[in-house]
Design an enzyme around this catalytic site. Structure first.
Site, mmCIF file in Angstrom:
data_model
loop_
_atom_site.group_PDB
_atom_site.id
_atom_site.type_symbol
_atom_site.label_atom_id
_atom_site.label_comp_id
_atom_site.label_asym_id
_atom_site.label_seq_id
_atom_site.Cartn_x
_atom_site.Cartn_y
_atom_site.Cartn_z
ATOM 1 N N MET B 1 70.193 45.788 52.364
ATOM 2 C CA MET B 1 70.199 47.167 51.744
ATOM 3 C C MET B 1 71.230 47.424 50.744
ATOM 4 O O MET B 1 70.799 48.368 50.124
ATOM 5 C CB MET B 1 70.969 48.089 53.001
ATOM 6 C CG MET B 1 70.352 48.937 53.612
ATOM 7 S SD MET B 1 68.663 48.671 53.969
ATOM 8 C CE MET B 1 68.838 48.205 55.650
ATOM 9 N N PRO B 2 72.194 46.494 50.324
ATOM 10 C CA PRO B 2 73.153 46.932 48.941
ATOM 11 C C PRO B 2 72.009 47.044 47.983
ATOM 12 O O PRO B 2 71.134 46.484 47.729
ATOM 13 C CB PRO B 2 73.978 45.909 49.050
ATOM 14 C CG PRO B 2 73.960 45.227 50.443
ATOM 15 C CD PRO B 2 72.429 45.578 50.707
ATOM 16 N N TYR B 3 72.434 48.346 47.188
ATOM 17 C CA TYR B 3 71.950 48.413 45.758
ATOM 18 C C TYR B 3 73.210 48.399 44.788
ATOM 19 O O TYR B 3 73.846 48.933 44.815
ATOM 20 C CB TYR B 3 70.868 49.378 45.615
ATOM 21 C CG TYR B 3 70.533 49.831 44.144
ATOM 22 C CD1 TYR B 3 71.380 50.904 43.463
ATOM 23 C CD2 TYR B 3 69.616 49.043 43.726
ATOM 24 C CE1 TYR B 3 71.022 50.989 42.061
ATOM 25 C CE2 TYR B 3 69.220 49.373 42.403
ATOM 26 C CZ TYR B 3 69.848 50.271 41.696
ATOM 27 O OH TYR B 3 69.689 50.513 40.201
ATOM 28 N N HIS B 41 69.428 44.334 46.346
ATOM 29 C CA HIS B 41 68.950 44.574 44.956
ATOM 30 C C HIS B 41 70.165 44.455 43.994
ATOM 31 O O HIS B 41 71.031 45.435 44.238
ATOM 32 C CB HIS B 41 68.105 45.731 45.077
ATOM 33 C CG HIS B 41 66.630 45.563 45.872
ATOM 34 N ND1 HIS B 41 65.617 45.427 45.085
ATOM 35 C CD2 HIS B 41 66.480 45.443 47.010
ATOM 36 C CE1 HIS B 41 64.660 45.263 46.111
ATOM 37 N NE2 HIS B 41 65.049 45.395 47.036
ATOM 38 N N LYS C 7 75.970 50.394 45.990
ATOM 39 C CA LYS C 7 75.703 51.483 47.073
ATOM 40 C C LYS C 7 75.557 50.649 48.262
ATOM 41 O O LYS C 7 74.333 49.707 48.468
ATOM 42 C CB LYS C 7 74.375 52.089 46.628
ATOM 43 C CG LYS C 7 74.547 53.334 45.611
ATOM 44 C CD LYS C 7 73.440 54.108 45.542
ATOM 45 C CE LYS C 7 73.657 55.558 44.876
ATOM 46 N NZ LYS C 7 74.046 55.251 43.557
#
Lengths: 67, 67, 67, 67, 67, 67
Positions: B1-3, B41, C7
């Site tokens: 999930m991290p971006y 990502h 994020k």
């Protein structure tokens, strides 16, 4: 601490104009919030006209339509 | 999930350095938050020296002044 | 000069974990690109599970479906 | 691979509306660019009315002026 | 009011595809949230394959590995 | 067309200060680039002190260390 990101269309923004935006935003943050210029980062990103949409059209198409 | 978005000045970052940043950030998120690399990502954006401001000056001007 | 934006989903990331992410990213940019920690800004943004989509579903729905 | 960030004003967007935005954007990227939903991340960010400016005014002030 | 930022890999997205993304996102925000197209900004950013990481690898390396 | 994103630490920025930032940035873009205020979007994002890193430390820790 402030980080300011300015996105504008890629239409020949000059070095002097970029310098004026950087100086102006930094001064504004100093005046309004007392933020130290030494900690204020400003990034200007220039976007192709085909890559920016408004009113459901790219800027390229938007301007052709409104010529 | 991290971006993760990494903005650096455009100064010849090599393919190997980019790979090292991507691997390092992904590993960090796995170690600290247990985030799956397959969902992590990382985007690296390189910014022209005229387009990055610090201390009210562009990096170009900042460096000329401090030569 | 680097500005790094991370994020992640809002799921109780602790102060210590945030500190570890900040320290880790700053160290990585120093090691890989020689960037000064004093100029490296890292911002962590936590996103509600309903507000993050993957595979066409929000994380909330994605997890319910895969329970 | 796509990462889509949607910023809207914080005005009670419901869970269902968020799900519809996530599903819609993911489907659009599949249809137009053939991007795999499993690799498509969508993040929705809700911004306070005082924190969004248009025409030189915050949305709060803009709406008071145009009531 | 909405501002939508779409990041995709730089792989020859055509003018027509960009127009379709802009039109599709604008229509989606009108349908789901009733947002006026005249106030909906969409920016498409194309990222080099070396600059996008997934699974700890750049897309370039990821694809070489999975050829 | 401009979209300006201002990230600052969450430290009680008042409504009036936000209004001054919005007005100031919009005026700057009009003066420097002739951009129409009606098309200029400004978004202010406030970041928790634990979530902003500088010099490898969160702002919280940075300030404790330098008290």
């Amino acid at each position: 601490m402030p980080y300011v990101n300015i996105k504008v269309t890629r239409e020949g923004v000059t070095r002097e104009q970029k310098a004026a935006l950087i100086a102006g935003v930094t001064e504004l943050l100093l005046q309004v919030l007392g933020k130290s210029p030494a900690l204020t980062h400003v990034v200007i990103e220039e976007v192709e006209l085909d890559n920016w949409g408004l009113g459901g059209l790219s800027v390229t198409a938007f301007r052709e339509q409104n010529r």
